[in-house]
Design a protein around this motif. Structure first.
Motif, mmCIF file in Angstrom:
data_model
loop_
_atom_site.group_PDB
_atom_site.id
_atom_site.type_symbol
_atom_site.label_atom_id
_atom_site.label_comp_id
_atom_site.label_asym_id
_atom_site.label_seq_id
_atom_site.Cartn_x
_atom_site.Cartn_y
_atom_site.Cartn_z
ATOM 1 N N SER A 104 0.837 -1.110 0.079
ATOM 2 C CA SER A 104 0.048 0.036 -0.008
ATOM 3 C C SER A 104 1.139 1.157 0.046
ATOM 4 N N LEU A 105 1.005 1.733 -1.191
ATOM 5 C CA LEU A 105 2.016 2.995 -1.364
ATOM 6 C C LEU A 105 1.325 4.238 -1.264
ATOM 7 N N ALA A 106 1.573 5.142 -0.035
ATOM 8 C CA ALA A 106 1.308 6.606 0.165
ATOM 9 C C ALA A 106 2.016 7.495 -0.493
ATOM 10 N N THR A 107 1.408 8.316 -1.402
ATOM 11 C CA THR A 107 2.306 9.191 -2.254
ATOM 12 C C THR A 107 1.466 10.383 -2.056
ATOM 13 N N ALA A 108 2.145 11.501 -2.733
ATOM 14 C CA ALA A 108 1.425 12.869 -2.761
ATOM 15 C C ALA A 108 0.634 13.085 -1.333
ATOM 16 N N ILE A 109 1.752 12.881 -0.184
ATOM 17 C CA ILE A 109 1.166 13.032 1.096
ATOM 18 C C ILE A 109 1.216 14.646 1.387
ATOM 19 N N TYR A 110 0.118 15.290 1.742
ATOM 20 C CA TYR A 110 0.123 16.838 2.149
ATOM 21 C C TYR A 110 -0.170 16.867 3.598
ATOM 22 N N GLU A 111 0.238 18.086 4.148
ATOM 23 C CA GLU A 111 0.182 18.517 5.557
ATOM 24 C C GLU A 111 -0.016 19.991 5.519
ATOM 25 N N ASP A 112 -1.063 20.261 6.431
ATOM 26 C CA ASP A 112 -1.186 21.759 6.591
ATOM 27 C C ASP A 112 -0.183 22.245 7.481
ATOM 28 N N GLU A 113 0.105 21.339 8.572
ATOM 29 C CA GLU A 113 1.159 21.820 9.623
ATOM 30 C C GLU A 113 1.934 20.735 9.827
ATOM 31 N N ASN A 115 3.807 17.215 10.570
ATOM 32 C CA ASN A 115 3.060 16.151 10.735
ATOM 33 C C ASN A 115 1.493 15.903 11.211
ATOM 34 N N ILE A 116 0.829 16.897 10.323
ATOM 35 C CA ILE A 116 -0.648 16.649 10.741
ATOM 36 C C ILE A 116 -1.125 16.552 9.116
ATOM 37 N N PHE A 117 -1.334 15.143 8.718
ATOM 38 C CA PHE A 117 -1.399 14.945 7.493
ATOM 39 C C PHE A 117 -3.038 15.064 6.954
ATOM 40 N N THR A 118 -3.024 15.681 5.810
ATOM 41 C CA THR A 118 -4.513 15.889 5.570
ATOM 42 C C THR A 118 -5.034 15.142 4.250
ATOM 43 N N SER A 119 -4.154 14.676 3.301
ATOM 44 C CA SER A 119 -4.424 14.165 2.277
ATOM 45 C C SER A 119 -3.312 13.245 1.593
ATOM 46 N N CYS A 120 -3.525 12.432 0.929
ATOM 47 C CA CYS A 120 -2.568 11.557 0.220
ATOM 48 C C CYS A 120 -3.096 10.716 -0.876
ATOM 49 N N LYS A 121 -2.174 10.086 -1.848
ATOM 50 C CA LYS A 121 -2.637 9.155 -2.710
ATOM 51 C C LYS A 121 -2.503 7.793 -2.168
ATOM 52 N N ILE A 122 -3.261 6.722 -2.273
ATOM 53 C CA ILE A 122 -2.966 5.305 -2.288
ATOM 54 C C ILE A 122 -2.991 4.391 -3.400
ATOM 55 N N THR A 123 -1.793 3.592 -3.451
ATOM 56 C CA THR A 123 -1.656 2.980 -4.782
ATOM 57 C C THR A 123 -1.356 1.552 -4.271
ATOM 58 N N PHE A 124 -2.097 0.209 -4.485
ATOM 59 C CA PHE A 124 -1.936 -0.850 -4.238
ATOM 60 C C PHE A 124 -0.974 -1.551 -5.010
ATOM 61 N N VAL A 125 -0.093 -2.251 -4.783
ATOM 62 C CA VAL A 125 0.715 -2.788 -5.822
ATOM 63 C C VAL A 125 0.907 -4.479 -5.456
ATOM 64 N N ASN A 126 0.260 -5.454 -6.473
ATOM 65 C CA ASN A 126 0.501 -6.835 -6.094
ATOM 66 C C ASN A 126 1.844 -7.216 -6.116
ATOM 67 N N ARG A 127 2.582 -7.755 -5.022
ATOM 68 C CA ARG A 127 3.969 -7.986 -4.741
ATOM 69 C C ARG A 127 4.334 -9.221 -5.804
ATOM 70 N N LYS A 128 3.666 -10.322 -5.960
ATOM 71 C CA LYS A 128 3.639 -11.389 -6.580
ATOM 72 C C LYS A 128 3.999 -11.116 -8.192
ATOM 73 N N MET A 129 2.822 -10.270 -8.378
ATOM 74 C CA MET A 129 2.751 -9.692 -9.803
ATOM 75 C C MET A 129 3.878 -9.222 -10.317
ATOM 76 N N LEU A 130 4.425 -8.163 -9.350
ATOM 77 C CA LEU A 130 5.490 -7.242 -9.481
ATOM 78 C C LEU A 130 6.826 -8.371 -9.796
ATOM 79 N N LEU A 131 6.946 -8.945 -8.959
ATOM 80 C CA LEU A 131 8.111 -9.881 -9.103
ATOM 81 C C LEU A 131 8.240 -10.597 -10.076
ATOM 82 N N SER A 132 6.926 -11.283 -10.635
ATOM 83 C CA SER A 132 6.832 -11.856 -11.752
ATOM 84 C C SER A 132 7.161 -11.193 -13.071
ATOM 85 N N PHE A 133 6.660 -9.982 -13.198
ATOM 86 C CA PHE A 133 7.103 -8.925 -14.208
ATOM 87 C C PHE A 133 8.295 -8.716 -14.229
#
Length: 202
Positions: A104-113, A115-133
């Motif tokens: 579960s990859l958290a990117t585009a993490i934004y904070e208003d102050e 360590n107070i995180f207000t939003s982010c993107k979440i991308t799921f990556v299938n580990r088995k499929m990635l290693l196979s690729f």
């Protein structure tokens, strides 16, 4: 160089509160259980997702771009190796002892102050499929070792012939700026999504 391990742990705890809100809102068919047992965390399990009907279980390893707060990068760094007390260790991507099913990859993490995180993107990556690729692309432990051995003193980006640098990815050596001197495989998230290896949750 001082390790940021303790600082990152504190940030991860703050971020996990936001991630849990997103999981609850979007994963309506799953029960989510956060793991606090250190042994399982070391095995690459931060959460367990259980399908409410089929009872299928997925081990989730959360990774976050905590070095790039308030930035939206198109890539993610998958750890191939690092050094601990001058001894080389395999990174979480290729460590056969990890029990991870999904990153579960958290990117585009934004904070208003701080360590107070207000939003982010979440991308799921299938580990088995990635290693196979990667295997189909001939990006094996042996091939990576050849690149690493040939670039012992290299710092920064390293293009490899197995990947299109502009659209797919490359290697990155952090020899000079991080005490663990990690060696990472940098991959484009949209490329992984296009390949069916990843899926954007948020």
């Amino acid at each position: 160089m001082k390790s940021k391990f303790t600082s990152d742990l504190r940030k991860e705890k703050q971020l996990s509160n936001l991630l849990d809100v997103y999981y609850e809102k979007t994963l309506v068919y799953y029960e989510t259980c956060r793991v606090y047992d250190m042994k399982r965390q070391m095995a690459g399990i931060d959460l367990i997702f259980t399908h409410k009907q089929t009872k299928t279980v997925f081990n989730i390893d959360e990774k976050a771009q905590l070095d790039y707060i308030n930035e939206d990068l198109p890539t993610f760094a998958f750890e191939l190796g690092y050094y601990k007390e001058d001894i080389y260790k395999e990174g979480w991507l290729i460590d056969i002892h990890k029990k991870t099913d999904i990153y579960s990859l958290a990117t585009a993490i934004y904070e208003d102050e701080p360590n107070i995180f207000t939003s982010c993107k979440i991308t799921f990556v299938n580990r088995k499929m990635l290693l196979s690729f990667l295997s189909k692309k001939a990006i094996s432990k042996e091939v990576l070792k050849v690149y690493c051995d040939a670039n012992v003193e290299h710092h920064g980006k390293l293009k490899i012939k197995e990947l299109n640098t502009r659209t797919e990815g490359y290697l990155y050596f952090s020899k000079n700026n991080k005490p663990e001197k990690p060696i990472n495989l940098i991959l484009k998230l949209e490329f992984l999504i296009d390949q069916g290896i990843a899926k954007r949750l948020i």
